[in-house]
Design an enzyme around this catalytic site. Structure first.
Site, PDB file in Angstrom:
ATOM      1  N   GLU A 226       0.538  -1.135   0.060  1.00 18.53           N
ATOM      2  CA  GLU A 226      -0.023   0.040   0.018  1.00 18.53           C
ATOM      3  C   GLU A 226       0.792   1.181   0.103  1.00 18.53           C
ATOM      4  OE1 GLU A 226      -3.095  -0.121  -0.914  1.00 18.53           O
ATOM      5  OE2 GLU A 226      -3.302  -2.210  -0.668  1.00 18.53           O
TER       6      GLU A 226
ATOM      7  N   GLU B 283      -0.760  -2.400  -9.528  1.00 22.10           N
ATOM      8  CA  GLU B 283      -0.653  -3.487  -8.603  1.00 22.10           C
ATOM      9  C   GLU B 283       0.703  -4.111  -8.425  1.00 22.10           C
ATOM     10  OE1 GLU B 283      -2.913  -3.881  -6.107  1.00 22.10           O
ATOM     11  OE2 GLU B 283      -3.683  -2.359  -6.813  1.00 22.10           O
TER      12      GLU B 283
END
Length: 173
Positions: free
Chosen positions: A41, A101
């Protein structure tokens, strides 16, 4: 932490706030796996992925509007052309999401190791995400996230690149 016992997820907002649901947190088995989620993250924050996604969506909206104007007869907008343009734009934006991602996985490996955690713990996170999906995910090209099973190979490649002599001993699992 978000008190959501059903949704297995974590996300970062523009500017840095990171959230993890209790459903994901409760499935993590090691501190290293938590470090993997947080490293991933933080990778989104460092990569400015949220800001890029917003900009890409605005561009897509603008292009879709231009297609409607260009294909209308001045009286009636061409809704079929607009739908096609929007569909193409959505698929393009999803591919950016998948690349974000993968980049965040790569950055997560580095951030984990720098913080003293074994980056192989991120593989365990992918296994948790895959198990949580129950195999219910659709085709990867129609998703903003790569299939967790497919991400494992990329994470292993990144670990091999970052640690060509093997992961050092003494990192927290």
């Amino acid at each position: 932490m978000l008190d959501d016992p059903e949704t297995v997820n974590a996300f970062a907002l523009p500017g840095g706030p990171i959230f993890i649901t209790t459903a994901l947190f409760n499935r993590l088995e090691t501190e290293g796996q938590l470090a993997g989620v947080l490293g991933h993250e933080i990778g989104h924050v460092v990569g400015r992925h949220s800001a890029e996604r917003i900009a890409n969506q605005k561009l897509t909206e603008g292009l879709t509007g231009a297609v409607v104007v260009a294909t209308s007869d001045g009286q009636d907008p061409n809704t079929a052309a607009a739908r096609i343009a929007q569909l193409v734009g959505n698929f393009i934006n999803m591919s950016y999401g998948r690349e974000d991602e993968l980049q965040s996985d790569e950055l997560g490996v580095v951030f984990m190791a720098e913080a003293g955690y074994d980056p192989r713990s991120l593989i365990g996170v992918m296994e948790i995400l895959e198990a949580a999906s129950g195999g219910a995910s659709g085709p990867e090209f129609a998703s903003t996230h790569p299939n967790p099973g497919n991400r494992v190979a990329r994470i292993e490649e990144t670990i091999a690149e970052v640690f060509p002599n093997g992961v050092p001993n003494g990192l927290e699992p």
